[in-house]
Design a protein around this motif. Structure first.
Motif, PDB file in Angstrom:
ATOM      1  N   ASN A  18      47.604  40.852  40.488  1.00  0.00           N
ATOM      2  CA  ASN A  18      47.636  41.542  41.791  1.00  0.00           C
ATOM      3  C   ASN A  18      46.711  42.761  41.825  1.00  0.00           C
ATOM      4  N   CYS A  19      46.116  43.098  40.665  1.00  0.00           N
ATOM      5  CA  CYS A  19      45.170  44.226  40.607  1.00  0.00           C
ATOM      6  C   CYS A  19      43.734  43.743  40.427  1.00  0.00           C
ATOM      7  N   ALA A  20      43.532  42.438  40.524  1.00  0.00           N
ATOM      8  CA  ALA A  20      42.198  41.880  40.277  1.00  0.00           C
ATOM      9  C   ALA A  20      41.335  41.973  41.536  1.00  0.00           C
ATOM     10  N   TYR A  21      40.166  42.592  41.386  1.00  0.00           N
ATOM     11  CA  TYR A  21      39.206  42.696  42.490  1.00  0.00           C
ATOM     12  C   TYR A  21      38.087  41.669  42.364  1.00  0.00           C
ATOM     13  N   HIS A  22      37.974  41.101  41.172  1.00  0.00           N
ATOM     14  CA  HIS A  22      36.870  40.185  40.919  1.00  0.00           C
ATOM     15  C   HIS A  22      37.297  39.102  39.933  1.00  0.00           C
ATOM     16  N   TRP A  23      36.896  37.872  40.245  1.00  0.00           N
ATOM     17  CA  TRP A  23      37.122  36.743  39.351  1.00  0.00           C
ATOM     18  C   TRP A  23      35.764  36.258  38.865  1.00  0.00           C
ATOM     19  N   ALA A  24      35.707  35.880  37.596  1.00  0.00           N
ATOM     20  CA  ALA A  24      34.439  35.401  37.042  1.00  0.00           C
ATOM     21  C   ALA A  24      34.729  34.375  35.951  1.00  0.00           C
ATOM     22  N   LYS A  25      33.727  33.602  35.606  1.00  0.00           N
ATOM     23  CA  LYS A  25      33.885  32.626  34.530  1.00  0.00           C
ATOM     24  C   LYS A  25      33.707  33.306  33.181  1.00  0.00           C
ATOM     25  N   PHE A  26      34.709  33.129  32.336  1.00  0.00           N
ATOM     26  CA  PHE A  26      34.669  33.646  30.974  1.00  0.00           C
ATOM     27  C   PHE A  26      35.018  32.510  30.032  1.00  0.00           C
ATOM     28  N   MET A  27      34.090  32.141  29.186  1.00  0.00           N
ATOM     29  CA  MET A  27      34.226  30.971  28.316  1.00  0.00           C
ATOM     30  C   MET A  27      34.464  29.709  29.143  1.00  0.00           C
ATOM     31  N   GLY A  28      33.808  29.644  30.310  1.00  0.00           N
ATOM     32  CA  GLY A  28      33.878  28.462  31.162  1.00  0.00           C
ATOM     33  C   GLY A  28      35.092  28.381  32.050  1.00  0.00           C
ATOM     34  N   ILE A  29      35.943  29.419  32.039  1.00  0.00           N
ATOM     35  CA  ILE A  29      37.184  29.406  32.815  1.00  0.00           C
ATOM     36  C   ILE A  29      37.184  30.584  33.775  1.00  0.00           C
ATOM     37  N   GLU A  30      37.503  30.334  35.035  1.00  0.00           N
ATOM     38  CA  GLU A  30      37.511  31.409  36.029  1.00  0.00           C
ATOM     39  C   GLU A  30      38.788  32.229  35.899  1.00  0.00           C
ATOM     40  N   VAL A  31      38.603  33.525  35.638  1.00  0.00           N
ATOM     41  CA  VAL A  31      39.731  34.420  35.392  1.00  0.00           C
ATOM     42  C   VAL A  31      39.503  35.760  36.099  1.00  0.00           C
ATOM     43  N   PRO A  32      40.570  36.528  36.330  1.00  0.00           N
ATOM     44  CA  PRO A  32      40.384  37.885  36.853  1.00  0.00           C
ATOM     45  C   PRO A  32      39.829  38.771  35.743  1.00  0.00           C
ATOM     46  N   VAL A  33      38.991  39.722  36.094  1.00  0.00           N
ATOM     47  CA  VAL A  33      38.367  40.576  35.075  1.00  0.00           C
ATOM     48  C   VAL A  33      38.477  42.046  35.447  1.00  0.00           C
ATOM     49  N   HIS A  34      38.467  42.881  34.418  1.00  0.00           N
ATOM     50  CA  HIS A  34      38.463  44.326  34.646  1.00  0.00           C
ATOM     51  C   HIS A  34      37.093  44.759  35.170  1.00  0.00           C
ATOM     52  N   THR A  35      37.087  45.551  36.196  1.00  0.00           N
ATOM     53  CA  THR A  35      35.822  46.047  36.769  1.00  0.00           C
ATOM     54  C   THR A  35      35.739  47.574  36.745  1.00  0.00           C
ATOM     55  N   GLY A  36      36.720  48.209  36.123  1.00  0.00           N
ATOM     56  CA  GLY A  36      36.788  49.671  36.147  1.00  0.00           C
ATOM     57  C   GLY A  36      35.565  50.361  35.577  1.00  0.00           C
ATOM     58  N   ALA A  37      35.046  49.866  34.453  1.00  0.00           N
ATOM     59  CA  ALA A  37      33.885  50.507  33.830  1.00  0.00           C
ATOM     60  C   ALA A  37      32.698  50.508  34.780  1.00  0.00           C
ATOM     61  N   GLU A  38      32.472  49.375  35.438  1.00  0.00           N
ATOM     62  CA  GLU A  38      31.349  49.281  36.364  1.00  0.00           C
ATOM     63  C   GLU A  38      31.559  50.171  37.591  1.00  0.00           C
ATOM     64  N   MET A  39      32.719  50.078  38.193  1.00  0.00           N
ATOM     65  CA  MET A  39      32.955  50.811  39.439  1.00  0.00           C
ATOM     66  C   MET A  39      32.995  52.332  39.231  1.00  0.00           C
ATOM     67  N   LEU A  40      33.559  52.767  38.104  1.00  0.00           N
ATOM     68  CA  LEU A  40      33.576  54.203  37.823  1.00  0.00           C
ATOM     69  C   LEU A  40      32.172  54.707  37.499  1.00  0.00           C
ATOM     70  N   SER A  41      31.377  53.851  36.861  1.00  0.00           N
ATOM     71  CA  SER A  41      29.988  54.225  36.571  1.00  0.00           C
ATOM     72  C   SER A  41      29.189  54.383  37.860  1.00  0.00           C
ATOM     73  N   LYS A  42      29.462  53.512  38.821  1.00  0.00           N
ATOM     74  CA  LYS A  42      28.801  53.629  40.123  1.00  0.00           C
ATOM     75  C   LYS A  42      29.230  54.910  40.840  1.00  0.00           C
ATOM     76  N   LYS A  43      30.528  55.162  40.852  1.00  0.00           N
ATOM     77  CA  LYS A  43      31.063  56.304  41.594  1.00  0.00           C
ATOM     78  C   LYS A  43      30.612  57.637  41.011  1.00  0.00           C
ATOM     79  N   TYR A  44      30.585  57.711  39.658  1.00  0.00           N
ATOM     80  CA  TYR A  44      30.277  58.989  39.011  1.00  0.00           C
ATOM     81  C   TYR A  44      28.889  59.006  38.365  1.00  0.00           C
ATOM     82  N   ASP A  45      28.064  58.037  38.736  1.00  0.00           N
ATOM     83  CA  ASP A  45      26.664  57.992  38.308  1.00  0.00           C
ATOM     84  C   ASP A  45      26.523  58.074  36.783  1.00  0.00           C
TER      85      ASP A  45
END
Length: 289
Positions: A197-224
């Protein structure tokens, strides 16, 4: 009760941390027999994960990986305990950064840095990089329920100039550091499964579509922040090499989730090369499409 458990267990942990490495790994071989052959710790989860992620391998090939993984898991757990008393010289000899200049060059740009890594090989000894950094260092972790063991983990990390922060503390601390112009480096182990319920993005990992953590990317964008991928390779028992790769120096201009997807592809490469060093005991594929 939690304090009593701590009082009973702590002397045992301290004694393990004082073992010389040859005896430590001899003890690890014994722990492997108990954990894998007698208890069968999370063996069902490991087999399900290996079957999902490596369907192209035969049952025999996956069984070989499974056994190697449990040997590595025991080594890694005892290496983590060893950090209670390991010297700077010893850990720097055993965990070597092959291209630290990649990180050092980013520090010169005077922007905070996000380091993305996986639960692969030795993700505990990564903290030794704090001996060489000038930025304030933060590691994001999942808080331990027993407060006394949680405090112990903080004490161990403080030997390496690392500050542990929980996921709930991450945004307020990064925001405060940014506001105060405190240049910092943040460690994100971003390969495990978020709550569905906290997943913002799904992606294929080892060929399987799963929810993934996006915090590192989004915080990097927000705080440059600049973003680095840290790859760890196990050279031999008790010895590791780390290499760094810049994922982005201008995260704001990268389309959303592209950095996260790139990170997952790099983690996949590690796993396909030497799968026994990935943390197969976690239910990474419990939510899948």
């Amino acid at each position: 009760m939690k304090y009593l458990v701590y009082l009973i267990v702590y002397p045992f942990l301290w004694c393990i941390s004082m073992l010389p490495f040859p005896l430590l790994y001899l003890f690890s071989d014994f722990v492997y027999i108990v954990l894998y052959q007698i208890i069968g710790y999370r063996k069902k989860t490991v087999r399900e994960n290996l079957s999902l992620a490596l369907p192209h391998l035969s049952n025999k090939e996956r069984l070989i990986i499974e056994k190697k993984f449990y040997h590595h898991l025991c080594d890694m757990f005892l290496e983590m305990i060893k950090t209670m008393n390991i010297s700077k010289e010893e850990i720097c000899k055993r965990y070597v950064f092959k291209n630290f200049e990649v990180y050092a060059d980013l520090e010169k740009k005077q922007k905070s840095i996000a380091i993305m890594c996986a639960h692969y090989a030795s993700y505990e000894w990564v903290m030794s990089m704090n001996y060489f950094t000038t930025f304030k260092s933060f590691g994001i972790y999942k808080q331990i329920k027993n407060p006394y063991f949680d405090k112990l983990i903080h004490t161990i990390r403080s030997r390496f100039n690392a500050h542990l922060i929980t996921t709930k503390e991450t945004i307020p601390i990064i925001s405060n550091n940014c506001r105060n112009k405190t240049l910092s480096v943040y460690g994100f182990a971003s390969d495990q499964s978020p709550k569905e319920n906290c997943a913002y993005h799904w992606a294929k990992f080892m060929g399987i579509e799963v929810p993934v953590h996006t915090g590192a990317e989004m915080l990097s964008k927000k705080y440059d922040m600049n973003i680095i991928f840290l790859r760890t390779k196990k050279v031999k028992r008790g010895y590791y090499e780390a290499t760094m790769e810049v994922l982005s120096e201008n995260a704001k201009k990268v389309p959303n989730y592209e950095i996260t997807d790139q990170f997952l592809k790099l983690v996949e490469q590690q796993i396909y090369e030497t799968p026994e060093y990935y943390l197969w005991t976690h239910k990474r594929w419990k939510h899948k499409r």
